[in-house]
Design a protein around this motif. Structure first.
Motif, PDB file in Angstrom:
ATOM      1  N   PHE A 190       0.863  -1.186   0.000  1.00  0.00           N
ATOM      2  CA  PHE A 190       0.000   0.000   0.000  1.00  0.00           C
ATOM      3  C   PHE A 190       0.899   1.235   0.000  1.00  0.00           C
ATOM      4  CE2 PHE A 190      -2.258  -3.379   2.256  1.00  0.00           C
ATOM      5  CZ  PHE A 190      -3.540  -3.315   1.739  1.00  0.00           C
ATOM      6  N   GLN A 191       0.620   2.182  -0.901  1.00  0.00           N
ATOM      7  CA  GLN A 191       1.481   3.375  -1.046  1.00  0.00           C
ATOM      8  C   GLN A 191       0.885   4.577  -0.337  1.00  0.00           C
ATOM      9  OE1 GLN A 191       4.378   2.903  -2.513  1.00  0.00           O
ATOM     10  NE2 GLN A 191       3.820   0.815  -3.130  1.00  0.00           N
ATOM     11  N   TYR A 239      -7.284   3.249  -0.218  1.00  0.00           N
ATOM     12  CA  TYR A 239      -7.569   1.883  -0.666  1.00  0.00           C
ATOM     13  C   TYR A 239      -8.905   1.425  -0.096  1.00  0.00           C
ATOM     14  CZ  TYR A 239      -2.675   1.663  -2.004  1.00  0.00           C
ATOM     15  OH  TYR A 239      -1.454   1.907  -2.595  1.00  0.00           O
ATOM     16  N   LEU A 240      -9.692   0.811  -0.938  1.00  0.00           N
ATOM     17  CA  LEU A 240     -10.935   0.180  -0.482  1.00  0.00           C
ATOM     18  C   LEU A 240     -10.671  -1.310  -0.333  1.00  0.00           C
ATOM     19  CD1 LEU A 240     -14.048   0.183  -0.014  1.00  0.00           C
ATOM     20  CD2 LEU A 240     -14.265  -0.288  -2.463  1.00  0.00           C
ATOM     21  N   THR A 251      -8.888  -0.462  -5.414  1.00  0.00           N
ATOM     22  CA  THR A 251      -9.673  -1.446  -4.669  1.00  0.00           C
ATOM     23  C   THR A 251      -8.812  -2.684  -4.467  1.00  0.00           C
ATOM     24  OG1 THR A 251     -11.737  -0.636  -5.599  1.00  0.00           O
ATOM     25  CG2 THR A 251     -11.774  -2.856  -4.706  1.00  0.00           C
ATOM     26  N   VAL A 252      -8.828  -3.200  -3.244  1.00  0.00           N
ATOM     27  CA  VAL A 252      -8.090  -4.421  -2.923  1.00  0.00           C
ATOM     28  C   VAL A 252      -9.124  -5.468  -2.538  1.00  0.00           C
ATOM     29  CG1 VAL A 252      -6.280  -5.439  -1.501  1.00  0.00           C
ATOM     30  CG2 VAL A 252      -6.273  -2.971  -1.941  1.00  0.00           C
ATOM     31  N   THR A 253      -9.170  -6.540  -3.291  1.00  0.00           N
ATOM     32  CA  THR A 253     -10.181  -7.564  -3.028  1.00  0.00           C
ATOM     33  C   THR A 253      -9.562  -8.744  -2.311  1.00  0.00           C
ATOM     34  OG1 THR A 253     -11.365  -6.872  -5.007  1.00  0.00           O
ATOM     35  CG2 THR A 253     -11.942  -9.020  -4.114  1.00  0.00           C
ATOM     36  N   ILE A 289      -6.631   2.989   4.452  1.00  0.00           N
ATOM     37  CA  ILE A 289      -7.221   1.715   4.025  1.00  0.00           C
ATOM     38  C   ILE A 289      -8.589   1.630   4.676  1.00  0.00           C
ATOM     39  CG2 ILE A 289      -6.991  -0.799   3.973  1.00  0.00           C
ATOM     40  CD1 ILE A 289      -3.975  -0.429   4.395  1.00  0.00           C
ATOM     41  N   MET A 290      -9.631   1.540   3.860  1.00  0.00           N
ATOM     42  CA  MET A 290     -10.980   1.495   4.417  1.00  0.00           C
ATOM     43  C   MET A 290     -11.740   0.277   3.917  1.00  0.00           C
ATOM     44  SD  MET A 290     -12.705   4.650   2.264  1.00  0.00           S
ATOM     45  CE  MET A 290     -14.194   4.589   3.201  1.00  0.00           C
ATOM     46  N   ALA A 291     -12.296  -0.464   4.876  1.00  0.00           N
ATOM     47  CA  ALA A 291     -13.229  -1.518   4.510  1.00  0.00           C
ATOM     48  C   ALA A 291     -14.596  -0.855   4.474  1.00  0.00           C
ATOM     49  CB  ALA A 291     -13.199  -2.629   5.551  1.00  0.00           C
ATOM     50  N   SER A 292     -15.330  -1.045   3.374  1.00  0.00           N
ATOM     51  CA  SER A 292     -16.642  -0.399   3.272  1.00  0.00           C
ATOM     52  C   SER A 292     -17.566  -1.199   2.377  1.00  0.00           C
ATOM     53  CB  SER A 292     -16.488   1.009   2.698  1.00  0.00           C
ATOM     54  OG  SER A 292     -17.753   1.567   2.443  1.00  0.00           O
TER      55      SER A 292
END
Ligand SMILES: Nc1ncnc2c1ncn2[C@@H]1O[C@H](COP(=O)(O)OP(=O)(O)OP(=O)(O)O)[C@@H](O)[C@H]1O
Length: 203
Positions: free
Chosen positions: A23-24, A29-30, A192-194, A176-179
């Motif tokens: 992660f930069q 980031y989602l 987006t990071v899956t 970094i957010m989980a949503s």
């Protein structure tokens, strides 16, 4: 930069298997995945609340313990001590994270002036969520990890949140957010990071 290196995590079921990701800074980031597949567990592992089976998470090459004050993660407003006030929390975070942020600006930004000295047990869900976001701002931490932070906020407040997040990324913070509001945050998210098949995948 946050680097996830060869991370293996198994709780009730395997969550990560030899996962790698970088992660930069200056980016939002989602973290996206189906319910119950491990977003919260990944965030908890990044901040040492859960020990991985193996592998490492590095913040600019250092372990979490060495950069604690540069990281902010308050998972949910359920964690608040309801006998304390919002102001107690704002002061605590400003002091612990040795931040220069102005508390009054944060209170004004989130229109919390009328209740900030009241015990949190008297807050609605939305009021608690506003406090939660304000604490992220007041921490002024470089690394901001957020779990469903837009839950319980009305549409106007979510727009304020997204403006804040964009401003923080512009200041070179790493978010970094989980949503679950994937469509809504698409405009502000850089990547987006899956979490899929126990791997962290771009897109
Ligand atoms: N402390 C724990 N001990 C054992 N298993 C756990 C623990 N915490 C979570 N789990 C398991 O890990 C898996 C992932 O849970 P987690 O809460 O990380 O998912 P999530 O993707 O954040 O879910 P949601 O989208 O519903 O918020 C679930 O199967 C859950 O039962």
């Amino acid at each position: 930069m946050i680097e996830i290196k060869d991370l293996n995590l198994t709780l009730r079921e395997p969550i990560l298997k030899d996962a790698n990701f970088s992660f930069q800074e200056g980016s939002i980031y989602l973290l996206h995945a189906l319910n119950g597949t491990g977003k919260t567990s990944v965030l908890r592992t990044m901040v040492n609340l859960i020990a991985p089976n193996s592998g490492r998470v590095l913040f600019d090459g250092q372990k979490f313990a060495q950069v604690k004050q540069q990281v902010f993660y308050l998972e949910t407003s359920d964690w608040f001590d309801k006998n304390l006030s919002g102001l107690d929390y704002l002061k605590f975070v400003k002091s612990e994270w040795q931040s220069e942020q102005d508390l009054n600006s944060a209170i004004e930004r989130w229109e919390m002036g009328s209740y900030i000295k009241t015990p949190i047990r008297k807050y609605s869900l939305g009021m608690k969520q506003k406090l939660l976001v304000a604490l992220y701002r007041v921490s002024d931490a470089k690394y901001l990890l957020m779990d469903e932070i837009n839950n319980g906020l009305d549409a106007d407040s979510r727009q304020v949140l997204y403006q804040e997040l964009s401003a923080w990324a512009y200041q070179k913070k790493l978010i970094i957010m989980a949503s679950h509001y994937q469509d809504e945050v698409e405009n502000i998210v850089d990547e987006t990071v899956t979490l899929d098949h126990r791997q962290l995948i771009r897109g």
